[in-house]
Write a protein that holds these residues in place. Structure first.
Motif, PDB file in Angstrom:
ATOM      1  N   ARG A  46       0.842  -1.186   0.000  1.00  0.00           N
ATOM      2  CA  ARG A  46       0.000   0.000   0.000  1.00  0.00           C
ATOM      3  C   ARG A  46       0.875   1.233   0.000  1.00  0.00           C
ATOM      4  O   ARG A  46       2.063   1.168   0.247  1.00  0.00           O
ATOM      5  CB  ARG A  46      -0.931   0.015   1.201  1.00  0.00           C
ATOM      6  CG  ARG A  46      -0.166  -0.183   2.522  1.00  0.00           C
ATOM      7  CD  ARG A  46      -0.364   0.955   3.475  1.00  0.00           C
ATOM      8  NE  ARG A  46       0.322   0.680   4.723  1.00  0.00           N
ATOM      9  CZ  ARG A  46       1.488   1.217   5.044  1.00  0.00           C
ATOM     10  NH1 ARG A  46       2.129   1.994   4.214  1.00  0.00           N
ATOM     11  NH2 ARG A  46       2.053   0.953   6.202  1.00  0.00           N
ATOM     12  N   VAL A  47       0.258   2.378  -0.250  1.00  0.00           N
ATOM     13  CA  VAL A  47       0.898   3.680  -0.111  1.00  0.00           C
ATOM     14  C   VAL A  47       0.127   4.400   0.979  1.00  0.00           C
ATOM     15  O   VAL A  47      -1.115   4.414   0.951  1.00  0.00           O
ATOM     16  CB  VAL A  47       0.852   4.477  -1.434  1.00  0.00           C
ATOM     17  CG1 VAL A  47       1.472   5.844  -1.258  1.00  0.00           C
ATOM     18  CG2 VAL A  47       1.530   3.708  -2.551  1.00  0.00           C
ATOM     19  N   MET A  48       0.834   4.978   1.963  1.00  0.00           N
ATOM     20  CA  MET A  48       0.162   5.669   3.069  1.00  0.00           C
ATOM     21  C   MET A  48       0.360   7.173   2.938  1.00  0.00           C
ATOM     22  O   MET A  48       1.452   7.630   2.618  1.00  0.00           O
ATOM     23  CB  MET A  48       0.692   5.207   4.421  1.00  0.00           C
ATOM     24  CG  MET A  48       0.022   5.924   5.597  1.00  0.00           C
ATOM     25  SD  MET A  48       0.544   5.302   7.193  1.00  0.00           S
ATOM     26  CE  MET A  48      -0.752   4.095   7.472  1.00  0.00           C
ATOM     27  N   PHE A  49      -0.726   7.894   3.196  1.00  0.00           N
ATOM     28  CA  PHE A  49      -0.696   9.348   3.187  1.00  0.00           C
ATOM     29  C   PHE A  49      -1.129   9.870   4.544  1.00  0.00           C
ATOM     30  O   PHE A  49      -2.119   9.397   5.104  1.00  0.00           O
ATOM     31  CB  PHE A  49      -1.648   9.906   2.121  1.00  0.00           C
ATOM     32  CG  PHE A  49      -1.215   9.598   0.719  1.00  0.00           C
ATOM     33  CD1 PHE A  49      -0.328  10.426   0.060  1.00  0.00           C
ATOM     34  CD2 PHE A  49      -1.710   8.485   0.055  1.00  0.00           C
ATOM     35  CE1 PHE A  49       0.078  10.139  -1.237  1.00  0.00           C
ATOM     36  CE2 PHE A  49      -1.320   8.198  -1.236  1.00  0.00           C
ATOM     37  CZ  PHE A  49      -0.419   9.030  -1.885  1.00  0.00           C
ATOM     38  N   ALA A  50      -0.405  10.847   5.059  1.00  0.00           N
ATOM     39  CA  ALA A  50      -0.829  11.566   6.255  1.00  0.00           C
ATOM     40  C   ALA A  50      -1.785  12.662   5.795  1.00  0.00           C
ATOM     41  O   ALA A  50      -1.496  13.386   4.833  1.00  0.00           O
ATOM     42  CB  ALA A  50       0.379  12.180   6.967  1.00  0.00           C
ATOM     43  N   VAL A  51      -2.936  12.772   6.447  1.00  0.00           N
ATOM     44  CA  VAL A  51      -3.945  13.762   6.081  1.00  0.00           C
ATOM     45  C   VAL A  51      -4.356  14.567   7.312  1.00  0.00           C
ATOM     46  O   VAL A  51      -4.184  14.112   8.444  1.00  0.00           O
ATOM     47  CB  VAL A  51      -5.188  13.105   5.436  1.00  0.00           C
ATOM     48  CG1 VAL A  51      -4.819  12.404   4.130  1.00  0.00           C
ATOM     49  CG2 VAL A  51      -5.858  12.125   6.379  1.00  0.00           C
ATOM     50  N   GLY A  84     -14.730   6.574  -6.200  1.00  0.00           N
ATOM     51  CA  GLY A  84     -14.641   5.125  -6.144  1.00  0.00           C
ATOM     52  C   GLY A  84     -13.957   4.557  -4.917  1.00  0.00           C
ATOM     53  O   GLY A  84     -13.803   3.335  -4.816  1.00  0.00           O
ATOM     54  N   ALA A  85     -13.533   5.376  -3.972  1.00  0.00           N
ATOM     55  CA  ALA A  85     -12.858   4.859  -2.776  1.00  0.00           C
ATOM     56  C   ALA A  85     -13.825   4.043  -1.929  1.00  0.00           C
ATOM     57  O   ALA A  85     -14.957   4.449  -1.697  1.00  0.00           O
ATOM     58  CB  ALA A  85     -12.299   6.013  -1.944  1.00  0.00           C
ATOM     59  N   LEU A 102      -6.778   5.763  11.578  1.00  0.00           N
ATOM     60  CA  LEU A 102      -6.199   5.059  10.440  1.00  0.00           C
ATOM     61  C   LEU A 102      -7.274   4.338   9.652  1.00  0.00           C
ATOM     62  O   LEU A 102      -8.276   3.899  10.222  1.00  0.00           O
ATOM     63  CB  LEU A 102      -5.204   3.999  10.931  1.00  0.00           C
ATOM     64  CG  LEU A 102      -4.026   4.479  11.760  1.00  0.00           C
ATOM     65  CD1 LEU A 102      -3.391   3.314  12.504  1.00  0.00           C
ATOM     66  CD2 LEU A 102      -3.009   5.162  10.870  1.00  0.00           C
ATOM     67  N   CYS A 103      -7.050   4.194   8.355  1.00  0.00           N
ATOM     68  CA  CYS A 103      -7.904   3.327   7.548  1.00  0.00           C
ATOM     69  C   CYS A 103      -7.158   2.893   6.308  1.00  0.00           C
ATOM     70  O   CYS A 103      -6.203   3.535   5.879  1.00  0.00           O
ATOM     71  CB  CYS A 103      -9.217   4.010   7.170  1.00  0.00           C
ATOM     72  SG  CYS A 103      -9.074   5.276   5.899  1.00  0.00           S
ATOM     73  N   TYR A 104      -7.583   1.754   5.763  1.00  0.00           N
ATOM     74  CA  TYR A 104      -7.164   1.287   4.446  1.00  0.00           C
ATOM     75  C   TYR A 104      -8.360   1.472   3.529  1.00  0.00           C
ATOM     76  O   TYR A 104      -9.496   1.222   3.922  1.00  0.00           O
ATOM     77  CB  TYR A 104      -6.803  -0.199   4.479  1.00  0.00           C
ATOM     78  CG  TYR A 104      -5.402  -0.528   4.938  1.00  0.00           C
ATOM     79  CD1 TYR A 104      -4.646   0.350   5.709  1.00  0.00           C
ATOM     80  CD2 TYR A 104      -4.835  -1.740   4.599  1.00  0.00           C
ATOM     81  CE1 TYR A 104      -3.372   0.020   6.124  1.00  0.00           C
ATOM     82  CE2 TYR A 104      -3.555  -2.086   5.010  1.00  0.00           C
ATOM     83  CZ  TYR A 104      -2.830  -1.199   5.776  1.00  0.00           C
ATOM     84  OH  TYR A 104      -1.563  -1.534   6.174  1.00  0.00           O
ATOM     85  N   LEU A 105      -8.085   1.897   2.305  1.00  0.00           N
ATOM     86  CA  LEU A 105      -9.159   2.012   1.324  1.00  0.00           C
ATOM     87  C   LEU A 105      -8.656   1.554  -0.026  1.00  0.00           C
ATOM     88  O   LEU A 105      -7.470   1.549  -0.288  1.00  0.00           O
ATOM     89  CB  LEU A 105      -9.698   3.441   1.261  1.00  0.00           C
ATOM     90  CG  LEU A 105      -8.724   4.554   0.874  1.00  0.00           C
ATOM     91  CD1 LEU A 105      -8.824   4.859  -0.610  1.00  0.00           C
ATOM     92  CD2 LEU A 105      -9.030   5.789   1.670  1.00  0.00           C
ATOM     93  N   ILE A 148      -6.146  -0.557  -6.118  1.00  0.00           N
ATOM     94  CA  ILE A 148      -4.954  -0.331  -5.295  1.00  0.00           C
ATOM     95  C   ILE A 148      -5.364   0.026  -3.876  1.00  0.00           C
ATOM     96  O   ILE A 148      -6.442   0.568  -3.642  1.00  0.00           O
ATOM     97  CB  ILE A 148      -4.043   0.769  -5.884  1.00  0.00           C
ATOM     98  CG1 ILE A 148      -4.781   2.098  -5.975  1.00  0.00           C
ATOM     99  CG2 ILE A 148      -3.504   0.360  -7.231  1.00  0.00           C
ATOM    100  CD1 ILE A 148      -3.900   3.243  -6.372  1.00  0.00           C
ATOM    101  N   ILE A 149      -4.518  -0.334  -2.942  1.00  0.00           N
ATOM    102  CA  ILE A 149      -4.809  -0.055  -1.532  1.00  0.00           C
ATOM    103  C   ILE A 149      -4.001   1.156  -1.078  1.00  0.00           C
ATOM    104  O   ILE A 149      -2.790   1.223  -1.285  1.00  0.00           O
ATOM    105  CB  ILE A 149      -4.482  -1.263  -0.640  1.00  0.00           C
ATOM    106  CG1 ILE A 149      -5.351  -2.458  -1.028  1.00  0.00           C
ATOM    107  CG2 ILE A 149      -4.673  -0.921   0.834  1.00  0.00           C
ATOM    108  CD1 ILE A 149      -5.024  -3.734  -0.270  1.00  0.00           C
ATOM    109  N   LEU A 150      -4.709   2.114  -0.489  1.00  0.00           N
ATOM    110  CA  LEU A 150      -4.087   3.271   0.147  1.00  0.00           C
ATOM    111  C   LEU A 150      -4.376   3.204   1.627  1.00  0.00           C
ATOM    112  O   LEU A 150      -5.386   2.655   2.043  1.00  0.00           O
ATOM    113  CB  LEU A 150      -4.679   4.577  -0.381  1.00  0.00           C
ATOM    114  CG  LEU A 150      -4.600   4.887  -1.859  1.00  0.00           C
ATOM    115  CD1 LEU A 150      -5.238   6.241  -2.134  1.00  0.00           C
ATOM    116  CD2 LEU A 150      -3.166   4.903  -2.314  1.00  0.00           C
TER     117      LEU A 150
END
Length: 146
Positions: A93-98, A112-113, A128-131, A137-139
């Motif tokens: 996955r790719v992780m983003f801080a928001v 589409g998420a 935290l969450c995975y989507l 693709i998983i973010l």
């Protein structure tokens, strides 16, 4: 010899326009878009008669980019099963801080998420969450709590 930087992460998608819209909504900026083809390109990736198009997405005011690619020839291969679970071998996955996870998720849903699991809280530190995003693709999104 040392590594100078991590330049980008490449992700193959089936709909480049949709992926660009998704990552733009996330807050990334389109740096450029171009066709990639020719003998040199095929030799680099090990594919004959390779024709693709890439869109380079960048984080505003920060290092880090995503290279989104769609293949016209040869066509991209769909994994089996089509929606792979998070424990599938390979790039995870790719992780983003928001700033605001729930707001970000609400803005991405029309693109589409879909949540993989649930939005969860890790102690008093993070939401935290995975989507799943474009092409499955998983973010991961992380909101630091203060």
């Amino acid at each position: 010899m040392t590594i100078q930087r991590m330049d980008n992460v490449g992700i193959v998608v089936d709909d480049l326009d949709a992926a660009v819209a998704f990552f733009t909504e996330l807050g990334m900026e389109l740096e450029g878009r171009t066709p990639i083809e020719g003998r040199w390109a095929g030799e680099v990736v090990g594919l004959d008669d390779m024709r693709s198009e890439i869109a380079m997405m960048r984080l505003p005011d920060a290092p880090g980019r995503l290279e989104l690619a769609t293949y016209h020839s040869p066509k991209a291969i769909t994994p089996e099963p089509v929606v792979t679970p998070p424990n599938t071998l390979g790039l995870h996955r790719v992780m983003f801080a928001v700033d605001d996870l729930r707001d970000t998720l609400a803005r991405l849903r029309p693109h589409g998420a879909e949540l993989v699991g649930e939005v969860t809280r890790f102690e008093d530190s993070y939401l935290l969450c995975y989507l799943r995003g474009p092409s499955g693709i998983i973010l991961a999104l992380a909101e630091e709590l203060s």
